[in-house]
Design an enzyme around this catalytic site. Sequence first.
Site, PDB file in Angstrom:
ATOM      1  N   GLU A  75       0.886  -1.185   0.000  1.00 16.61           N
ATOM      2  CA  GLU A  75       0.000   0.000   0.000  1.00 16.61           C
ATOM      3  C   GLU A  75       0.918   1.228   0.000  1.00 16.61           C
ATOM      4  OE1 GLU A  75      -2.313   0.475   3.608  1.00 16.61           O
ATOM      5  OE2 GLU A  75      -3.703   1.911   2.677  1.00 16.61           O
ATOM      6  N   ASP A  85     -12.141   1.700   4.201  1.00 18.91           N
ATOM      7  CA  ASP A  85     -12.718   2.395   5.366  1.00 18.91           C
ATOM      8  C   ASP A  85     -13.702   3.433   4.829  1.00 18.91           C
ATOM      9  OD1 ASP A  85     -10.799   1.437   7.659  1.00 18.91           O
ATOM     10  OD2 ASP A  85      -9.495   2.006   5.997  1.00 18.91           O
TER      11      ASP A  85
END
Length: 337
Positions: A200, A279
């Site tokens: 990431e 999220d």
Amino acid sequence: MSNINALIEALPKAELHLHIEGSLEPEQLLEFADRNKVDLPFKTLEEVRAAYEFSNLQDFLDIYYQGMSVLQTEDDFHDLTDAYLKRVAADNVRHVEIFFDPQGHTERGIPFDVPITGILKALDAAQERYGISYRLIMCFLRHLSEEDAFKTWEEAKPWLARIHGIGLDSSENGHPPSKFTRIYEAAREAGLKLVAHAGEEGPPAYVYEALDELKIDRIDHGNRSLEDDALIARIRDAGITLTVCPLSNLSLCVVDDLKDHPLKKMLALGLKATVNSDDPAYFGGYVNQNYRETAEAVGLTHDDIITLAKNSFTGSFLSAEEQAPHLEAIDRIAAAH
Ligand code: ADE
Ligand code: ZN
């Protein structure tokens, strides 16, 4: 509505990368803070929303852990999970594989049993309430020690029949997968599925470690794998799924512009990419929003969207028999659009 957006809405989808604590919407944050008498530095929705501006992963994580402080009771975890399921049922999500962060709760004195009991209560009701099946993945916080992870593993043992896999999240740089090799060995011996956030923000070397040392079944994010041709070939040839999160990548400045997002390139390279929200309360959108905005920004075609929806089921931990009706439904809808 554009044809692509109508297709996105109509397709059944699975979500494979979702932190349940990251689905805490500002309204719910204030409601839980009020009912649990938790003092937060923000008092209004505007103040909460203003705080949801990030320049990197750590910036976000600081707010994310602060937000968790309002989650105190089984009911809080149930209500949080139920709200997420209800929301994604409207996006035609039919299967979810969700993460939870037990150490984010035990560290602040909430017993392990509290979050998992509340989350499972909502998940167990989801098939009947919303037509959604599930798998539950317990994540370890990589900024904490291996010893902390083993303490959590011991607390999880009575629950292992209800936990399908383990994952690794939180601050990536400086916390390589190899720090947790022995935890992954223990989980593998217990028959659990293995996933990990890798690539990431961290380098391709972390993706190699996740594959070679943790022996993961699926890569969460994996964006930076694209910097290494040998790694691309390896992931493609092994058919390993990547759980990609475009709006998260934009919010956390993994990409500067959604037009630069590598999703289309991943598909062109033959990588098994999927679209997920990570999220959603913090990054501005649930699954369909991720599909829509990315489709528009990078020019996903009808066939790309079909591939992504199919990948979400074939990359899931459902059995082939469980996947089959979803794949057939996708074929029917693809032919009709
Ligand atoms: N925890 C919640 N969301 C995360 C992300 N995108 N990366 C790492 N840890 C996380
Ligand atoms: Zn994540």
